[in-house]
Write an enzyme that holds these catalytic residues in place. Structure first.
Site, mmCIF file in Angstrom:
data_model
loop_
_atom_site.group_PDB
_atom_site.id
_atom_site.type_symbol
_atom_site.label_atom_id
_atom_site.label_comp_id
_atom_site.label_asym_id
_atom_site.label_seq_id
_atom_site.Cartn_x
_atom_site.Cartn_y
_atom_site.Cartn_z
ATOM 1 N N SER A 1 0.823 -1.209 0.000
ATOM 2 C CA SER A 1 0.000 0.000 0.000
ATOM 3 C C SER A 1 0.854 1.255 0.000
ATOM 4 O O SER A 1 1.438 1.577 -1.009
ATOM 5 C CB SER A 1 -1.047 0.037 1.107
ATOM 6 N N HIS B 1 4.317 14.325 5.865
ATOM 7 C CA HIS B 1 4.286 15.759 5.579
ATOM 8 C C HIS B 1 4.890 16.479 6.779
ATOM 9 O O HIS B 1 4.536 16.184 7.915
ATOM 10 C CB HIS B 1 2.839 16.229 5.354
ATOM 11 N N CYS C 1 -2.120 -3.522 3.312
ATOM 12 C CA CYS C 1 -3.177 -4.523 3.213
ATOM 13 C C CYS C 1 -2.555 -5.871 3.555
ATOM 14 O O CYS C 1 -1.339 -6.031 3.597
ATOM 15 C CB CYS C 1 -3.812 -4.520 1.824
#
Length: 135
Positions: A81, A86, A101
């Site tokens: 995934s 940030h 996943c």
């Protein structure tokens, strides 16, 4: 005009084979190597090393710096995934998102190891952490 949104319920008897784990962090008061907050290349290399050590599979990555004194935004796309991050160096704030996943194997321990490695490096004074089991 808003488009029409249709919501379809999945019967609870349907077995879901692609479960997952989503780890989310709002990291306040980070006290870390300033390159993690400001240098896109440095942060990308660090994140990719953490992914590799955790045993996850890198498909690609993109990191962007917002210029002198600005933060960095980045994503490492995983076969399992993704990792996204940030930074806001002016506030000592970082958002961290790791999602995996579990289609072919249980990747929860690997996701936790990756999340913990990055969390430790940023050393937040006030971490707000969330764990979401996806089905």
């Amino acid at each position: 005009m808003n488009p029409m949104i249709t919501v379809t319920s999945i019967p609870s008897t349907v077995k879901r084979s692609a479960t997952g784990l989503h780890l989310i962090g709002d990291l306040y008061g980070c006290s870390c190597d300033e390159r993690l907050m400001l240098d896109a290349d440095f942060l990308e290399t660090f994140c990719k090393q953490c992914v590799t050590v955790a045993g996850l599979t890198i498909v690609g990555s993109l990191f962007h710096s917002f210029g002198e004194g600005g933060g960095v935004t980045g994503v490492v796309v995983l076969a399992e995934s993704h990792l996204s991050i940030h930074t806001w160096p002016e506030s000592g704030y970082v958002t961290l998102d790791v999602y995996v996943c579990n289609y072919s194997s249980d990747n929860r321990p690997k996701a936790q190891q990756l999340f913990d490695s990055i969390l430790e490096a940023f050393n937040p004074a006030d971490p707000h952490l969330h764990r979401v089991e996806r089905a």
